[in-house]
Design an enzyme around this catalytic site. Structure first.
Site, PDB file in Angstrom:
ATOM      1  N   LYS A  80       0.863  -1.183   0.000  1.00  0.00           N
ATOM      2  CA  LYS A  80       0.000   0.000   0.000  1.00  0.00           C
ATOM      3  C   LYS A  80       0.899   1.232   0.000  1.00  0.00           C
ATOM      4  O   LYS A  80       2.036   1.174   0.476  1.00  0.00           O
ATOM      5  CB  LYS A  80      -0.861   0.000   1.272  1.00  0.00           C
ATOM      6  CG  LYS A  80      -2.159   0.739   1.147  1.00  0.00           C
ATOM      7  CD  LYS A  80      -3.255  -0.097   0.512  1.00  0.00           C
ATOM      8  CE  LYS A  80      -4.539   0.685   0.360  1.00  0.00           C
ATOM      9  NZ  LYS A  80      -5.632  -0.135  -0.164  1.00  0.00           N
ATOM     10  N   GLY A 180     -24.378   2.717   3.547  1.00  0.00           N
ATOM     11  CA  GLY A 180     -23.452   3.385   2.627  1.00  0.00           C
ATOM     12  C   GLY A 180     -23.813   3.125   1.176  1.00  0.00           C
ATOM     13  O   GLY A 180     -23.577   2.039   0.651  1.00  0.00           O
ATOM     14  N   GLY A 182     -22.564   4.495  -1.583  1.00  0.00           N
ATOM     15  CA  GLY A 182     -21.542   5.138  -2.406  1.00  0.00           C
ATOM     16  C   GLY A 182     -21.318   4.331  -3.671  1.00  0.00           C
ATOM     17  O   GLY A 182     -22.244   3.689  -4.191  1.00  0.00           O
TER      18      GLY A 182
HETATM   19  P1  NAI Z   1     -17.679   5.647  -1.250  1.00  0.00           P
HETATM   20  O1  NAI Z   1     -16.935   6.722  -0.532  1.00  0.00           O
HETATM   21  O2  NAI Z   1     -18.039   5.846  -2.677  1.00  0.00           O
HETATM   22  O3  NAI Z   1     -19.015   5.277  -0.460  1.00  0.00           O
HETATM   23  C1  NAI Z   1     -19.111   5.236   0.932  1.00  0.00           C
HETATM   24  C2  NAI Z   1     -20.478   5.809   1.298  1.00  0.00           C
HETATM   25  O4  NAI Z   1     -20.695   5.619   2.696  1.00  0.00           O
HETATM   26  C3  NAI Z   1     -20.603   7.299   1.024  1.00  0.00           C
HETATM   27  O5  NAI Z   1     -21.754   7.533   0.244  1.00  0.00           O
HETATM   28  C4  NAI Z   1     -20.720   7.905   2.417  1.00  0.00           C
HETATM   29  O6  NAI Z   1     -21.526   9.069   2.431  1.00  0.00           O
HETATM   30  C5  NAI Z   1     -21.357   6.772   3.182  1.00  0.00           C
HETATM   31  N1  NAI Z   1     -21.185   6.786   4.630  1.00  0.00           N
HETATM   32  C6  NAI Z   1     -20.080   7.119   5.355  1.00  0.00           C
HETATM   33  N2  NAI Z   1     -20.312   6.977   6.659  1.00  0.00           N
HETATM   34  C7  NAI Z   1     -21.591   6.548   6.779  1.00  0.00           C
HETATM   35  C8  NAI Z   1     -22.418   6.215   7.874  1.00  0.00           C
HETATM   36  N3  NAI Z   1     -21.976   6.290   9.142  1.00  0.00           N
HETATM   37  N4  NAI Z   1     -23.681   5.801   7.627  1.00  0.00           N
HETATM   38  C9  NAI Z   1     -24.146   5.710   6.368  1.00  0.00           C
HETATM   39  N5  NAI Z   1     -23.403   6.019   5.285  1.00  0.00           N
HETATM   40  C10 NAI Z   1     -22.148   6.437   5.493  1.00  0.00           C
HETATM   41  O7  NAI Z   1     -16.778   4.333  -1.083  1.00  0.00           O
HETATM   42  P2  NAI Z   1     -16.883   2.975  -1.903  1.00  0.00           P
HETATM   43  O8  NAI Z   1     -15.876   2.967  -2.974  1.00  0.00           O
HETATM   44  O9  NAI Z   1     -18.306   2.698  -2.214  1.00  0.00           O
HETATM   45  O10 NAI Z   1     -16.374   1.933  -0.806  1.00  0.00           O
HETATM   46  C11 NAI Z   1     -17.213   1.543   0.259  1.00  0.00           C
HETATM   47  C12 NAI Z   1     -16.413   0.714   1.253  1.00  0.00           C
HETATM   48  O11 NAI Z   1     -15.887  -0.444   0.590  1.00  0.00           O
HETATM   49  C13 NAI Z   1     -15.199   1.441   1.847  1.00  0.00           C
HETATM   50  O12 NAI Z   1     -15.015   0.977   3.160  1.00  0.00           O
HETATM   51  C14 NAI Z   1     -14.052   0.959   0.980  1.00  0.00           C
HETATM   52  O13 NAI Z   1     -12.821   1.002   1.678  1.00  0.00           O
HETATM   53  C15 NAI Z   1     -14.466  -0.490   0.707  1.00  0.00           C
HETATM   54  N6  NAI Z   1     -13.904  -1.027  -0.508  1.00  0.00           N
HETATM   55  C16 NAI Z   1     -14.134  -0.419  -1.713  1.00  0.00           C
HETATM   56  C17 NAI Z   1     -13.604  -0.957  -2.867  1.00  0.00           C
HETATM   57  C18 NAI Z   1     -13.872  -0.330  -4.202  1.00  0.00           C
HETATM   58  O14 NAI Z   1     -13.628  -0.996  -5.230  1.00  0.00           O
HETATM   59  N7  NAI Z   1     -14.382   0.882  -4.271  1.00  0.00           N
HETATM   60  C19 NAI Z   1     -12.761  -2.160  -2.836  1.00  0.00           C
HETATM   61  C20 NAI Z   1     -12.649  -2.773  -1.518  1.00  0.00           C
HETATM   62  C21 NAI Z   1     -13.191  -2.198  -0.411  1.00  0.00           C
END
Ligand code: NAI
Length: 351
Positions: A80, A180, A182
């Site tokens: 990383k 979440g 996202g």
């Molecule tokens: P993202 O940042 O696009 O989405 C995360 C979402 O969670 C955001 O919409 C945010 O507003 C929401 N959020 C944050 N705290 C919250 C809470 N307490 N309650 C409700 N919603 C909340 O991130 P992404 O890419 O969707 O990733 C999501 C998770 O998966 C992260 O933990 C990331 O590390 C993990 N991950 C993502 C990968 C990827 O390919 N994007 C790969 C492996 C793991």
């Protein structure tokens, strides 16, 4: 700052620091273990409070990449990179080029990819000064974005958990609560709804709630999502969603989501097991993104990427079975399986 005494130091092979005066780059690369291959992992940019926080993060994250790649059956080690700085203020072309030179100097021991605070566009700049960059292909189904593949893996993982717990992977009328909405969460919503699941989502970001609603999810309050009476809880927001307080309120019989480091500590994995809740270890179920990034670098076809991601279901089923037979939490079983692979150098492809 002490590297070897950090609580997250775990026999890491390499920890390299870089300062570039011209661009202001301050970065750390950590290679945890490279027994199975070169260390691949994202490059995160974050305004760390201090050097210790950045070091702890890169040590912790690189270790989990070793476990993730080993369990995904990839010929990769765990690494990383972290850049200290606010991506909205401190990111510049010069800084990214300096990061590329830093990675290039490591001679291929570490291969970088996108992570929080960096974008595919940033990675393309890093790739101008380093050949050790993955996840920047314009082709393919999603133009370099790993999140749809991560969602695909979580989708297969949810079905594997349903099959293990209820004998059927049929999603019709299965209730899934997603914390979440996202990048990953929204793709997951679409995949689940296509197969007839009823999806309930919560997000602190109102725009993402609206997008989730348009994708077909029912929106519920953030403070209700973890305890929501669903069949499956999918944490897809931030780490440590399952901690000493929340582990007791979960009503779902399955916890299977994308977020990294979902368990605040190992005790929560054991508590979920005691409560009869099937937990899909995050570092297994969320490997779709790294599998995609690997195939992009290996120039594999999108069919081989999808077949490999579908193999996450079989690996998880093995973990569920071993956990049930041994009375050990799924997270501990999965860690043991990963160690069997990377400590003994056994490379076993999952699909
Ligand atoms: P993202 O940042 O696009 O989405 C995360 C979402 O969670 C955001 O919409 C945010 O507003 C929401 N959020 C944050 N705290 C919250 C809470 N307490 N309650 C409700 N919603 C909340 O991130 P992404 O890419 O969707 O990733 C999501 C998770 O998966 C992260 O933990 C990331 O590390 C993990 N991950 C993502 C990968 C990827 O390919 N994007 C790969 C492996 C793991």
């Amino acid at each position: 700052m002490t590297v070897f005494n950090s609580p997250y130091f775990d026999g890491h092979e390499l920890v390299a620091f870089k300062h570039d005066a011209r661009s202001g780059l301050r970065a750390i690369v950590a290679v945890h273990n490279s027994n199975l291959g070169p260390a691949l992992g994202g490059c995160r940019m974050y305004p760390y409070a201090n050097d210790d926080c950045a070091l702890d993060d890169v040590l912790r994250l690189s270790r989990s990449m070793t476990y993730k790649s080993a369990l995904a059956g990839l010929p990769l080690g765990g690494g990383k990179a972290v850049i200290m700085g606010d991506p909205s203020k401190n990111k510049s072309r010069d800084l990214l080029l300096a990061m590329g030179r830093f990675i290039e100097d490591l001679g291929g021991r570490y291969i970088t990819a996108e992570d929080s605070g960096t974008t595919v566009a940033d990675l393309k700049i890093i790739a101008e000064s380093s050949s050790y960059v993955s996840g920047v292909l314009d082709g393919g189904r999603h133009g370099g974005d790993p999140s749809p593949y991560t969602a695909e893996g979580v989708f297969h993982g949810i079905k594997a958990a349903l099959k293990f717990k209820h004998g059927s992977a049929d999603l019709a009328d299965v209730h899934v609560a997603i914390q979440g909405a996202g990048a990953v969460g929204r793709h997951l919503i679409s995949l689940l709804i296509l197969e007839g699941a009823r999806v309930f989502a919560a997000d602190i970001n109102t725009r993402n709630c609206e997008l989730a609603r348009l994708a077909g999810a029912h929106i519920i309050a953030c403070d209700e999502i973890l305890g929501f009476a669903a069949d499956v809880l999918a944490p897809c927001a931030m780490g440590a969603a399952i901690n000493a307080d929340t582990v007791e309120i979960i009503q779902a019989g399955i916890v299977a989501g994308a977020a990294n480091n979902q368990l605040a500590n190992a005790a929560q994995g054991e508590r979920l097991r005691q409560r009869g809740i099937i937990y899909a270890p995050d570092f297994m179920i969320n490997a779709g993104g790294i599998i995609d990034v690997y195939y992009q670098r290996a120039e594999g076809s999108s069919a081989s990427t999808s077949a490999h991601i579908a193999g996450i279901a079989a690996s998880l089923t093995e973990v569920f079975e071993r956990s049930a037979a041994s009375g050990v939490s799924t997270a501990a079983v999965a860690e043991g399986m990963a160690e069997e692979r990377f400590l003994l150098g056994k490379h076993t492809k999952v699909a």
